[in-house]
Write an enzyme that holds these catalytic residues in place. Sequence first.
Site, PDB file in Angstrom:
ATOM      1  N   ARG A  54      31.201  53.474  48.659  1.00  0.00           N
ATOM      2  CA  ARG A  54      30.186  53.187  47.626  1.00  0.00           C
ATOM      3  C   ARG A  54      30.896  52.864  46.320  1.00  0.00           C
ATOM      4  O   ARG A  54      30.510  51.962  45.592  1.00  0.00           O
ATOM      5  CB  ARG A  54      29.212  54.361  47.437  1.00  0.00           C
ATOM      6  CG  ARG A  54      28.348  54.200  46.184  1.00  0.00           C
ATOM      7  CD  ARG A  54      27.095  55.077  46.122  1.00  0.00           C
ATOM      8  NE  ARG A  54      27.278  56.406  46.639  1.00  0.00           N
ATOM      9  CZ  ARG A  54      27.980  57.379  46.019  1.00  0.00           C
ATOM     10  NH1 ARG A  54      28.562  57.159  44.862  1.00  0.00           N
ATOM     11  NH2 ARG A  54      28.101  58.569  46.576  1.00  0.00           N
ATOM     12  N   TYR A 107      11.333  34.423  38.254  1.00  0.00           N
ATOM     13  CA  TYR A 107      11.188  34.714  39.685  1.00  0.00           C
ATOM     14  C   TYR A 107      10.167  35.848  39.836  1.00  0.00           C
ATOM     15  O   TYR A 107      10.206  36.829  39.085  1.00  0.00           O
ATOM     16  CB  TYR A 107      12.555  35.127  40.233  1.00  0.00           C
ATOM     17  CG  TYR A 107      12.533  35.639  41.638  1.00  0.00           C
ATOM     18  CD1 TYR A 107      12.284  34.776  42.703  1.00  0.00           C
ATOM     19  CD2 TYR A 107      12.748  36.979  41.916  1.00  0.00           C
ATOM     20  CE1 TYR A 107      12.251  35.244  44.000  1.00  0.00           C
ATOM     21  CE2 TYR A 107      12.723  37.456  43.217  1.00  0.00           C
ATOM     22  CZ  TYR A 107      12.468  36.584  44.258  1.00  0.00           C
ATOM     23  OH  TYR A 107      12.443  37.055  45.529  1.00  0.00           O
ATOM     24  N   ASP A 179      19.861  34.581  34.468  1.00  0.00           N
ATOM     25  CA  ASP A 179      19.789  34.500  35.926  1.00  0.00           C
ATOM     26  C   ASP A 179      20.255  33.094  36.304  1.00  0.00           C
ATOM     27  O   ASP A 179      19.563  32.104  36.052  1.00  0.00           O
ATOM     28  CB  ASP A 179      18.346  34.764  36.386  1.00  0.00           C
ATOM     29  CG  ASP A 179      18.207  34.788  37.908  1.00  0.00           C
ATOM     30  OD1 ASP A 179      19.043  34.157  38.598  1.00  0.00           O
ATOM     31  OD2 ASP A 179      17.261  35.423  38.408  1.00  0.00           O
ATOM     32  N   LYS A 204      21.066  33.180  47.805  1.00  0.00           N
ATOM     33  CA  LYS A 204      20.697  31.772  47.680  1.00  0.00           C
ATOM     34  C   LYS A 204      21.935  30.873  47.767  1.00  0.00           C
ATOM     35  O   LYS A 204      22.583  30.872  48.787  1.00  0.00           O
ATOM     36  CB  LYS A 204      19.902  31.572  46.379  1.00  0.00           C
ATOM     37  CG  LYS A 204      18.835  32.655  46.122  1.00  0.00           C
ATOM     38  CD  LYS A 204      17.711  32.664  47.146  1.00  0.00           C
ATOM     39  CE  LYS A 204      16.831  33.909  47.064  1.00  0.00           C
ATOM     40  NZ  LYS A 204      16.293  34.233  45.748  1.00  0.00           N
TER      41      LYS A 204
HETATM   42  C1  PLP Z   1      15.693  35.352  45.053  1.00  0.00           C
HETATM   43  C2  PLP Z   1      15.842  35.465  43.597  1.00  0.00           C
HETATM   44  C3  PLP Z   1      16.032  36.707  42.974  1.00  0.00           C
HETATM   45  C4  PLP Z   1      16.003  38.023  43.750  1.00  0.00           C
HETATM   46  O1  PLP Z   1      17.078  38.133  44.626  1.00  0.00           O
HETATM   47  P1  PLP Z   1      17.020  38.927  46.036  1.00  0.00           P
HETATM   48  O2  PLP Z   1      18.364  38.658  46.608  1.00  0.00           O
HETATM   49  O3  PLP Z   1      15.901  38.311  46.824  1.00  0.00           O
HETATM   50  O4  PLP Z   1      16.756  40.352  45.724  1.00  0.00           O
HETATM   51  C5  PLP Z   1      16.226  36.736  41.611  1.00  0.00           C
HETATM   52  N1  PLP Z   1      16.221  35.607  40.876  1.00  0.00           N
HETATM   53  C6  PLP Z   1      16.016  34.395  41.426  1.00  0.00           C
HETATM   54  C7  PLP Z   1      16.011  33.182  40.561  1.00  0.00           C
HETATM   55  C8  PLP Z   1      15.818  34.283  42.797  1.00  0.00           C
HETATM   56  O5  PLP Z   1      15.598  33.071  43.338  1.00  0.00           O
END
Ligand code: PLP
Length: 384
Positions: A54, A107, A179, A204
């Site tokens: 961890r 998001y 983000d 992603k």
């Molecule tokens: C998918 C996404 C998230 C969240 O991420 P997870 O891996 O699904 O927890 C946050 N910000 C954006 C822009 C996203 O597309």
Amino acid sequence: MTDHQHPQGFETIAIHAGQEADPVTGAVVPPIYQVSTYKQDGVGGLRGGYEYSRSANPTRTALEECLAALEGGQRGLAFASGLAAEDTLLRTILKPGDHIVIPNDAYGGTFRLFNKVLTRWGISFDVADTQHPEQVRAAIKPNTKAVWVETPSNPLLGITDIAAVAQVAHAAGALLVVDNTFASPYLQQPLALGADVVVHSTTKYMGGHSDVVGGALVAADAGLGEELAYHQNAMGAVAGPFDSWLVLRGIKTLGVRMDRHSANAEQIVALLRRHPKVTKIYYPGLVEHANHEVAAKQMKAFGGMVSFCVEGGEQAAVEVCNRAKLFTLGESLGGVESLIEHPGRMTHASVAGSLLEVPADLVRVSVGIESADDLVADLAQALD
Ligand SMILES: *Cc1c(COP(=O)(O)O)cnc(C)c1O
């Protein structure tokens, strides 16, 4: 590695940063250290600082060093999901009584974290259209500790001027969080533009193959990086060794994938522009996009995400999604395969009725890296 006379290029960093050949075997790829604990050479005699996975794991360390190098930050940290990264960040930099400014097209899951979870812990927020820095300034309060920006945003592909909003946030003594999931560090480098922390859903584009869920934080400053690392261990939402390995493997091809995602998206946008059933297109590469100039200034290319509205309202939008064949109907984005979805009923169902509600006739596509002609033909038949 070798000593360098000049700064390394992005693809070189992606393939090599944090990834020296294994000291024991010479393996050129960091092994999956599928292990929870480590033998100590006498009490406290740790080998390379590893005591419990961890706290740290060598496969995760390789990914974390690579992430920091790619974003140009002092510290990278890998998490079990994008939302786990966000939660750890927010509970590190905010405490009860603090306020944060968030974007009006975040998001859906990010908004839910603020709206349904963190408000219960005494954190308040205001929503601003971050595409207009003066609206961010107007939303700032004496207790504002952070400004959150998502650019390009999901699903409306809004573009925020990172450098301008960094100035606004810093003038108020607040941190700027970006983000960077939609752009990836290949297309956009928020820390170089003044952001303090970058957030990723590595699920992603970073992972890129729809085979892993993960998240990341990269801090510009070593002190903040240390605080985040403390909370990563104290809260425990870490990325596992195999997941870290998958993301690291995906990152090696990030540059070539992003080039192809962007080129294929341009072809899809060309189809949408000439199609009579398409009433509006959201894509930062279009000169008509309200912040096209900003996107052109801060991004290397415009990425693989495109949203559009269709004639006939919600039902027509749902039918386009259902008729697509090569574009797979599904949530998520950023993988090599193309995806299509109806944000109102799928990814953004959780923001229905809120300030972040999305148009009912909206369709979102994540343009993959298949042959462009096949993608254009499939979307054309789905629209006809
Ligand atoms: C998918 C996404 C998230 C969240 O991420 P997870 O891996 O699904 O927890 C946050 N910000 C954006 C822009 C996203 O597309």
